[in-house]
Every structure is written in C-alpha cells, then in structure tokens.
Enzyme design. Structure first.
Site, PDB file in Angstrom:
ATOM      1  N   HIS A  40       0.819  -1.218   0.000  1.00  0.00           N
ATOM      2  CA  HIS A  40       0.000   0.000   0.000  1.00  0.00           C
ATOM      3  C   HIS A  40       0.856   1.273   0.000  1.00  0.00           C
ATOM      4  O   HIS A  40       0.354   2.347  -0.322  1.00  0.00           O
ATOM      5  CB  HIS A  40      -0.995   0.002   1.179  1.00  0.00           C
ATOM      6  N   ASP A  70       0.166  -7.640   1.492  1.00  0.00           N
ATOM      7  CA  ASP A  70       0.584  -6.229   1.576  1.00  0.00           C
ATOM      8  C   ASP A  70       2.106  -6.106   1.570  1.00  0.00           C
ATOM      9  O   ASP A  70       2.700  -5.451   2.429  1.00  0.00           O
ATOM     10  CB  ASP A  70      -0.007  -5.567   2.820  1.00  0.00           C
ATOM     11  N   SER A 141       4.656   2.412   7.936  1.00  0.00           N
ATOM     12  CA  SER A 141       4.290   1.280   7.091  1.00  0.00           C
ATOM     13  C   SER A 141       5.471   0.799   6.255  1.00  0.00           C
ATOM     14  O   SER A 141       6.145   1.587   5.599  1.00  0.00           O
ATOM     15  CB  SER A 141       3.145   1.669   6.153  1.00  0.00           C
TER      16      SER A 141
END
Length: 366
Positions: A40, A70, A141
């Site tokens: 992402h 992911d 992230s």
C-alpha cells in the site's frame, strides 16, 4: 543486543520511500538484494523515490507486488553500503516478547519505538498478524519489526485508528515465503495473485491481464507509457522546476510537496490548495555556537530582510530559513521561474556567506 545496538545497526538499512501519494518506510535485505516495504506504500506506482543514510535520493523500480500480504519489493540503489540485517524466526516469537518498530512516522525519520508482542498470532482476513503495543503511525508502514537479537520478525503493516497503540505486523514467515518465490525472477516485474497466490510474470500473464492459474485480474508493476502529469498549481510548480533543471520525479515527496537542493541549501516547496498559497522554504545553516556572533548575525538578518525583494530570512529554533510565499493564481511559469531562480541563488549564496562570515554551522540532515 541493547536497544542502542539494534537502532545503530539498522540506521543504514532503513529506507525512506516517497510517491506522489505519500511516504512510507522500507528496509534492505542483502541476502535477497531487495528493499522490502508494504504494497500500500507503493500501490499504483512502478517507480518511486528512495533515500537512505548512505545514498542520496534516487529513483527505484518496483519489481514485486503482493496485495494479499501487503508486500512489495524494490530495486536498491546501484552503489550503496548498508547493514547486513537478517530475518528472524516467527515461530519462536511469544506473547510478551520485547520488540522494536523502526520507521519514518509523520516524517520523523529513523524513529524507533519499543514495545511488546500483545498477541503473536492475531488473525485478520485469514492471515496471522503480530499484534504489538509499540507505537507505529502513518509513515511507519513497511518498516521492520525487530526482536532483541536484532532480527526482522515482521513488517509493520497497519494500525487500528483510534486505538491506543494497536499496531500489527506481517510475520516474517509470510515475508520469507514471498522472497523465496520471487528470488529466481529478480529484475522481472511480478505480482502475486491475491486469490490463488500464484506468481504472475509477463511471460505467463493470460490475455494481458489475468492470472493463468485462477483467472483473476492482475496488475503487474509496469512502467506507464506516459509520464505522470499533475494538474493546476502543482503542474505549474513542476513546469518551473523542470525549466530550472530539476528532476521532478526525484523532487516529489508526497502530495503537493517537493524538495530540491541548490548548492548546499535544501529547498522544500509546499502547496496548500485550501489556502491557495505556495510556500518555498530554503533550509540554510544553523546558528553559531559562539555567543559573540549571534548579535551581529541577527543584525545582518534584519538588514537583509529590510532590503530583500520578496524573500524573508528567519530563525526557527536553531535553523536559518529563507522563505518565499506566492499566491497560486499569481504563479505563472515565466514569473515563477524568475522567482524560484532568485530564491535558489540567494539560498546557496546566503548559506555560504553565513557559514564563512558568522561561523554558522552546517545543516543537520537525517
């Protein structure tokens, strides 16, 4: 290993990642010669900008994407020196184990937070995740979750908004499997099917867009045939930067944010469509340590501001900044080139003068 040992070890392995849509974190694994991050973070982009402790900002190719887990793998820079960090073993992780999350939350580069494993196998959407109480935030992230042996045991992936330090990391076991699947095809764009987990490559892509195993639609990380073009004031800003010889692909640092260097000065350009202003801040040197230079420095800054043409020198904490603000409707390519060129030239000149005449210190960069 102590916390300091772990943080020091990871300094050169942590990568900053930026796209037109935002920023995130990645980390380099020498055994695979790939940068690992979340899908992402780079979703929709086949090329992103990366920067690290041992190399300047550069472009990086996205080679592998995995929407289900992911995960994404990126090309490392051609010449770089990074720490040789290793993958740990997820199966040995237990509830209550101490861990450290490393990343770039909210642009605060190389931030490390310590916590414990709240639950080692929290299941969400059919996958196991490591639930941790170490604080992770937007920008974390794709960063590594590290055990106290200095090994990567997970990839920091998401948080529950509104929760109190409810963070989740993808276990190392999923990452290792993905790396081993892609390793024989390194340098070829690939995407792992979210339905059947088959590795789809250009050579086996069915009818140009379908998984040959299950028929699900697949998007490989292919470079676009046409370069991305912004609109409105952002387009004008990039047109100006191009005319001034800057690479806008490297300059992009997120939504309506650009960063370029001119000599020894760093210029950050921000556009806020809500208040219609474009702000350009040139980060120069830092205030001198010797007190006897401070008074004469302040006098110089005030004199220059009185005589300046649209530029303002200021001190923010210990940093000296040269700023310019332009109303977006007044920003045309021709006028903008002159204004930004003036800012760039003055920023580089001021930076050299302040260090030479007033003993100002070099700017500290993370």
């Amino acid at each position: 290993m102590t916390n300091k040992d772990i943080i020091d070890q990871y300094q050169t392995a942590i990568i900053q990642i930026a796209t037109q849509g935002g920023t995130g974190t990645g980390f380099y694994l020498r055994d695979y010669d790939l940068i690992v991050t979340n899908n992402h973070v780079v979703d929709g982009y086949a090329e992103v900008t990366i920067a690290g402790k041992q190399f300047d900002k550069t472009l990086s190719r996205v080679w592998y994407t995995d929407r289900k887990h992911d995960l994404a793998f990126l090309q490392p820079p051609a010449s770089h020196e990074t720490a040789d960090i290793k993958l740990g073993t997820y199966d040995q992780l237990k509830d209550g184990d101490a861990v450290i999350a490393i990343g770039h939350p909210f642009g605060l580069n190389y931030t490390a937070t310590q916590g414990v494993v709240s639950k080692v196998d929290r299941v969400r959407d059919g996958l196991k995740f490591i639930q941790i109480d170490a604080a992770i935030n937007p920008g974390n992230s794709g960063g590594p979750l590290v055990n106290m042996n200095g090994e990567v045991v997970g990839v920091n992936t998401f948080i529950i908004r509104g929760g109190d330090n409810l963070g989740f990391a993808l276990p190392e076991s999923y990452l290792r499997t993905a790396l081993d699947i892609y390793k024989p095809h390194k340098g070829v764009p690939g995407a792992r099917c979210a339905s059947c987990e088959f590795l789809v490559l250009p050579e086996n892509l069915d009818s140009g867009k379908y998984c040959p195993s299950c028929g699900s639609e697949i998007q490989l990380p292919e470079l676009p045939k046409e370069e991305y073009e912004p609109v409105g004031a952002a387009k004008t800003i990039e047109t100006i930067l191009k005319q001034l010889g800057k690479d806008v692909r490297l300059a992009r640092e997120g939504v309506n944010i650009w960063s370029v260097k001119e000599g020894s000065a760093k210029i950050v350009i921000r556009y806020n469509p809500e208040n219609y202003f474009v702000a350009a801040d040139a980060y120069l040197c830092r205030l001198p340590k010797e007190a006897n230079y401070i008074k004469s420095l302040y006098e110089f800054l005030l004199r220059e501001n009185y005589n300046s043409n649209g530029l303002v020198l200021s001190c923010v904490k210990e940093n000296i900044i040269l700023s310019m603000i332009v109303y977006d409707l007044d920003l045309t390519p021709d006028a903008g080139v002159n204004s930004f060129k003036h800012l760039f030239q003055k920023a580089d000149a001021y930076d050299d003068l302040l260090k030479h005449e007033y003993h100002c210190l070099e700017r500290v960069e993370e």
